[in-house]
Every structure is written in structure tokens, then in C-alpha cells.
Design an enzyme around this catalytic site. Structure first.
Site, short mmCIF file in Angstrom:
data_model
loop_
_atom_site.label_atom_id
_atom_site.label_comp_id
_atom_site.label_asym_id
_atom_site.label_seq_id
_atom_site.Cartn_x
_atom_site.Cartn_y
_atom_site.Cartn_z
N SER A 26 0.82 -1.22 0.00
CA SER A 26 0.00 0.00 0.00
C SER A 26 0.85 1.26 0.00
O SER A 26 0.32 2.36 -0.10
CB SER A 26 -0.97 0.00 1.19
OG SER A 26 -0.28 -0.20 2.40
N HIS A 158 -40.53 21.06 -13.03
CA HIS A 158 -40.55 20.21 -14.24
C HIS A 158 -39.83 20.87 -15.41
O HIS A 158 -40.19 20.65 -16.56
CB HIS A 158 -41.98 19.86 -14.66
CG HIS A 158 -42.83 19.37 -13.53
ND1 HIS A 158 -42.94 18.04 -13.19
CD2 HIS A 158 -43.61 20.05 -12.65
CE1 HIS A 158 -43.74 17.91 -12.16
NE2 HIS A 158 -44.16 19.11 -11.79
N SER A 279 -14.29 24.72 -29.45
CA SER A 279 -14.38 23.43 -30.12
C SER A 279 -13.26 23.39 -31.15
O SER A 279 -12.87 24.42 -31.69
CB SER A 279 -15.73 23.31 -30.80
OG SER A 279 -15.64 22.48 -31.93
N LYS A 285 -17.97 28.08 -30.61
CA LYS A 285 -18.33 27.41 -29.37
C LYS A 285 -17.64 27.97 -28.13
O LYS A 285 -16.49 28.37 -28.17
CB LYS A 285 -17.99 25.91 -29.46
CG LYS A 285 -18.87 25.13 -30.40
CD LYS A 285 -20.35 25.16 -30.05
CE LYS A 285 -20.70 24.25 -28.90
NZ LYS A 285 -20.64 22.83 -29.25
N GLU A 292 -19.22 20.84 -16.75
CA GLU A 292 -19.52 19.46 -17.16
C GLU A 292 -18.61 18.46 -16.45
O GLU A 292 -19.05 17.38 -16.04
CB GLU A 292 -19.35 19.32 -18.68
CG GLU A 292 -20.44 20.05 -19.45
CD GLU A 292 -20.17 20.08 -20.95
OE1 GLU A 292 -21.08 19.82 -21.72
OE2 GLU A 292 -19.02 20.38 -21.35
N GLN A 324 -7.60 -2.53 3.57
CA GLN A 324 -6.55 -1.68 3.01
C GLN A 324 -7.10 -0.84 1.85
O GLN A 324 -6.52 0.18 1.48
CB GLN A 324 -5.38 -2.56 2.54
CG GLN A 324 -4.24 -1.79 1.93
CD GLN A 324 -2.99 -2.62 1.80
OE1 GLN A 324 -2.29 -2.87 2.77
NE2 GLN A 324 -2.71 -3.08 0.59
N1 ARG Z 1 -1.23 -1.57 5.04
C1 ARG Z 1 -2.24 -2.05 5.92
C2 ARG Z 1 -3.55 -1.28 5.69
O1 ARG Z 1 -3.46 -0.27 5.12
C3 ARG Z 1 -1.82 -1.84 7.32
C4 ARG Z 1 -2.44 -2.78 8.27
C5 ARG Z 1 -1.89 -4.10 8.02
N2 ARG Z 1 -2.16 -5.00 9.08
C6 ARG Z 1 -1.99 -6.30 8.89
N3 ARG Z 1 -2.25 -7.05 9.87
N4 ARG Z 1 -1.58 -6.76 7.74
O2 ARG Z 1 -4.63 -1.70 6.04
#
Ligand code: ARG
Length: 469
Positions: A26, A158, A279, A285, A292, A324
Site C-alpha cells: 500500500s 418540471h 471546439s 463554441k 460538465e 486496506q
Molecule cells: N497496510 C495495511 C492497511 O493499510 C496496514 C495494516 C496491516 N495489518 C496487517 N495485519 N496486515 O490496512
């Protein structure tokens, strides 16, 4: 090929390990939590020292080490890569800087309570930041609403012209929505403002930690009361992203109207050049791309909310790796709403309204119908009778290609003896607005603005703005 040693003594990753690392790590996205993770670790290390769980000198070495890591990341000297997540990265970096003392930081905690602590700190800040953006937007809208409080325009139901209102009244309606959004972000702040650190992996810790000290260090106003809930609760993420989704919904409605109003069929508004694009083919345009895009990006914030709700559905206690996935949903909703609010505020502040076109759209049609019926009621008719008489008048006008304003007092009196010469005044658009003097009605815009400003100040004093993360 398996675990071949590289020159630096580190093992080379196998293809499978590389794939899993790409899938499982992560760090690529949770690195943006670094300052919150470090704040949590500093609070934890301080408490461990105070309680004598680790030596004071180790505690001091850890705090100093973490502070130096923080400033190196802030200055871009230390690059965040080479670990599974931000928590492991910082602990490894700390140990490489200060040696054995660094290995003591993780005493009496788990990544499960650590990671949710950092995310709660993040969400608190994000809620405060979005609240500030909304406050700015409401202030801009109040200024425009005040300037255009007498500017007549049609009010629609409406998408059909219904009754005359003013642009001020219309803009204040959005202020009401954004005020409720601020309230939601206050609530989202409160829902994040509870310290889970000390819950350990799930069951607490065997060390005599003082949870009050760490919570206080991080500015949390309370402690979680159940360690199993604390490590597996992501309601605060859902509350936050839900507040983002509702705000995006409000922005999308406003954008939709600006898009319609900027077309030739309405011609009520002209967006400043920076907020429109040409455009590649049609030189005439002025496309309302920014409006948008905001309307379109609402979908991705709804997506984040759906992702979080679905991720949590049916999850058994306590921490599961599914969770995660919480961070990217929170970051996406936060980043999207943040930039949409910034762009929208600039776009509305620089838009030019065409009061002539808006007024022209009010005159000539049948928007006085309710006022004619009300007039008859005030002269003694029952409302349903008045309604039918007015319907007859509208039918007559349609047949003869007239607007209601095209009728003289004598024309009106052919439909009912209750009509007097004052009927022509009652159907003037400015009078139709003026006559709706009820609280919250079309004539009450100045008071509406005063009330918005007062509520804005009140909401600003509430949770979220005054406290520091
Ligand atoms: N990177 C993990 C998360 O964001 C941290 C917690 C991980 N805990 C574990 N027991 N693997 O959720």
C-alpha cells in the site's frame, strides 16, 4: 530463479514476489499519510517513555529520529519506496537512522491500530479543509445573491416556467445545501475524532500504556471503548465519503443549471473565458467544460462511496486485509471534491449574469396564473373556484396568442366580477415577487442572506475548524 543475492546483500525478488508486492503493497498510495503516521508514532513513543515501558533516552532518540524523517520527507530528500506500507517504511528508516532504539517503537501496538489512527487524523484534516472550501464558496454566493437580490428570473418546476423568483433567491437555495454539507463535514470530523491507538492487533495490549496521553498528544477528543471495534471500524471513512458524495451531488445540480443557462436557449449566464473551452471544429463554441467535468466527476465520488460500503459489507471482525482498500476511496473522494470546490468557486465568482434575458423570460407567459387565483381568493372567491376561472383565462390567452400581462383590467373582468383595476398591478413580475413575503419566500432574500451568514458563523465555531490536528 529464486532469491539470488544482489551486490548489496539484499535478495533479488522472484517474478512472483514482484507481482505480489505490486498487488499487496500500500506504500504507493498510503505514503501520503506519512505525517499522520509520524504524529501517531511520536505520541506513542512519548507515552512509552513516560510510562517507563521503554527507556527515556530511547524515547527521546525515537522522537528525534522521527522528526528528522518528517523534515526529510517534507523537503523531498527522503523518497518513499522499498517497503510494504508507510508504517513499515518509517519504522525501517528509523532503525537505520538511530539503531536498536528504533526497534522498540512498535512495543505495545500493531499496524492494525496504527494504520487506522493515521487515517482518522487524515480524515479529520480533510473534513476541516473541505469545510473551509465550502465556507469560502458560500461567502462568494452570498455576495452574488445580495447583488442580484432584485434580479427577476423564472423559477421552474418540471423545467417549465412556474413562478417568478430572483437570482438571489435561486443562489441562496444552493447556500442552504452547502450549509447542510458543512454540517455533514462537522459530523464527519466528530466521527473520525476518536483515538483507536492502544487497541493493538485486536484485543488490546499487555503493556501498561496510558491511552489518554497518546490521544491527547494527537488532539483526539475521545478514546475508542472496544478494541475489536476500534481496529475494524471504517464508519468514519464512510461518513466522510458520504458527505463528499452529497456535496458533489449539490455541485452537479448547480453545474447542470449553469450549463443550461449558458446555452442560447436561456442565455442567462456567460462563464469567464478560463472556465470554457472552444471546439476544435466549430469556432463559435464556448463549451462549459468545467461545469460538465464537475457534473461528471460526481460519479467517481459515488463510486468511492459504493466501494467502501461494499468493501465493509459482511466483513467479519476484526481487521481483514480488504480494509486496506479504504484509503484510495477516501483520497479519491477528498481530492475530487477539493478541486471541484476550488474550480466551482472561481467559476461562479467570475460568471456574468444577463439580467435582461432573465427578466425577459419572466414576462409574456403565464407565470402570473397563481397570483391571479390568489387575487380572486383575496376578493372573496374560494381557491378552487379561483383556480378554474384562472385556467379559463389562460386558455383564452393561449387561443388568442396572448400573455397574461397582455390583458387589460376590462379583459379580466369578463371572467369574474371580482376583478378590479388593481389586477394589472398584481400580475407585474416584481409585485409577484414582492407579494411572497412569507419567511423563506421570494421576497425574503435579504433576510435569507443574513440568516445564511449567521448560520455559517455558527457552524464555523462548531467542531472541526477551531481544533488543530
Ligand atoms: N497496510 C495495511 C492497511 O493499510 C496496514 C495494516 C496491516 N495489518 C496487517 N495485519 N496486515 O490496512
Amino acid at each position: 530463479m529464486k532469491n539470488v543475492l544482489k551486490n548489496d546483500g539484499q535478495k533479488e525478488k522472484t517474478p512472483a514476489e514482484r507481482l505480489i508486492s505490486r498487488f499487496n503493497d500500500s506504500l504507493p498510495f498510503d505514503k501520503r499519510l506519512y505525517k499522520y503516521d509520524i504524529a501517531g508514532s511520536i505520541a506513542h513513543a512519548k507515552m512509552l517513555g513516560l510510562e517507563g515501558i521503554i527507556d527515556k533516552k530511547d524515547s527521546i532518540a525515537i522522537i528525534n529520529g522521527l522528526s528528522s524523517i518528517l523534515s526529510d520527507i517534507d523537503e523531498g530528500v527522503l523518497k518513499l519506496h522499498g517497503a510494504e506500507d508507510i508504517h513499515m517504511f518509517i519504522e525501517a528508516e528509523l532503525t537505520s537512522r538511530i539503531g536498536d532504539a528504533g526497534k522498540k517503537l512498535h512495543t505495545a501496538r500493531s499496524r492494525n491500530d496504527q494504520s487506522v489512527t493515521g487515517l482518522r487524523l487524515y480524515v479529520r484534516d480533510a473534513a476541516s479543509g473541505l469545510k473551509a472550501r465550502l465556507t469560502g464558496l458560500i461567502s462568494v454566493l452570498c455576495k452574488i445573491a445580495d447583488e442580484y437580490s432584485p434580479a427577476l428570473m423564472p423559477g421552474y418546476t418540471h423545467m417549465q416556467r412556474a413562478q417568478p423568483v430572483t437570482l438571489g433567491h435561486h443562489l441562496c437555495a444552493y447556500c442552504e445545501m452547502f450549509l447542510r454539507d458543512i454540517h455533514r463535514f462537522n459530523n464527519s470530523f466528530i466521527s473520525a475524532d476518536c483515538c483507536p491507538l492502544g487497541s493493538g492487533a485486536l484485543a488490546g495490549t499487555t503493556f501498561p500504556i496510558d491511552r489518554e496521553v497518546t490521544a491527547h498528544e494527537m488532539g483526539f477528543s475521545g478514546l475508542s471503548a472496544n478494541s475489536m471495534d476500534a481496529v475494524s471500524d471504517r464508519d468514519f471513512c464512510i461518513d466522510f465519503v458520504s458527505a463528499c458524495a452529497v456535496t458533489m451531488m449539490h455541485l452537479s445540480r448547480f453545474c447542470e443549471e449553469l450549463i443550461l443557462w449558458s446555452g442560447a436557449e436561456f442565455g442567462f449566464v456567460k462563464m469567464a473565458d478560463e472556465y470554457t473551452t472552444g471546439s476544435s471544429m466549430m469556432p463559435q463554441k464556448r463549451n462549459p467544460d468545467m461545469a460538465e467535468l464537475i457534473r461528471g466527476k460526481t460519479g467517481r465520488v459515488y463510486g468511492s462511496l459504493t466501494a467502501l460500503l461494499t468493501m465493509m459489507k459482511g466483513l467479519p471482525l476484526t481487521y481483514n486485509k480488504d480494509m486496506q482498500e479504504d484509503k484510495e476511496a477516501v483520497f479519491n473522494a477528498h481530492d475530487t471534491l477539493d478541486i471541484c470546490l476550488a474550480v466551482f468557486s472561481g467559476m461562479i465568482a467570475t460568471a456574468k449574469f444577463d439580467t435582461g434575458k432573465m427578466k425577459a423570460a419572466v414576462t409574456g407567459g403565464f407565470m402570473a396564473a397563481t397570483d391571479i387565483a390568489d387575487y380572486l381568493v383575496k376578493k372573496g372567491a374560494a381557491f378552487r373556484d379561483a383556480y378554474h376561472i384562472t385556467k379559463e383565462i389562460v386558455g383564452y390567452c393561449e387561443k388568442n396568442n396572448l400573455g397574461l400581462a397582455g390583458l387589460s383590467a376590462a379583459d379580466f373582468s369578463r371572467f369574474s366580477p371580482l376583478f378590479g383595476s388593481d389586477i394589472t398591478d398584481a400580475v407585474k413580475p416584481e409585485n409577484m415577487v414582492k407579494n411572497r413575503a412569507v419567511i423563506g419566500g421570494a421576497a425574503d432574500v435579504k433576510q435569507n442572506i443574513r440568516s445564511i451568514v449567521a448560520r455559517l458563523e455558527h457552524l464555523g465555531r462548531m467542531t472541526g475548524q477551531a481544533r488543530k490536528a
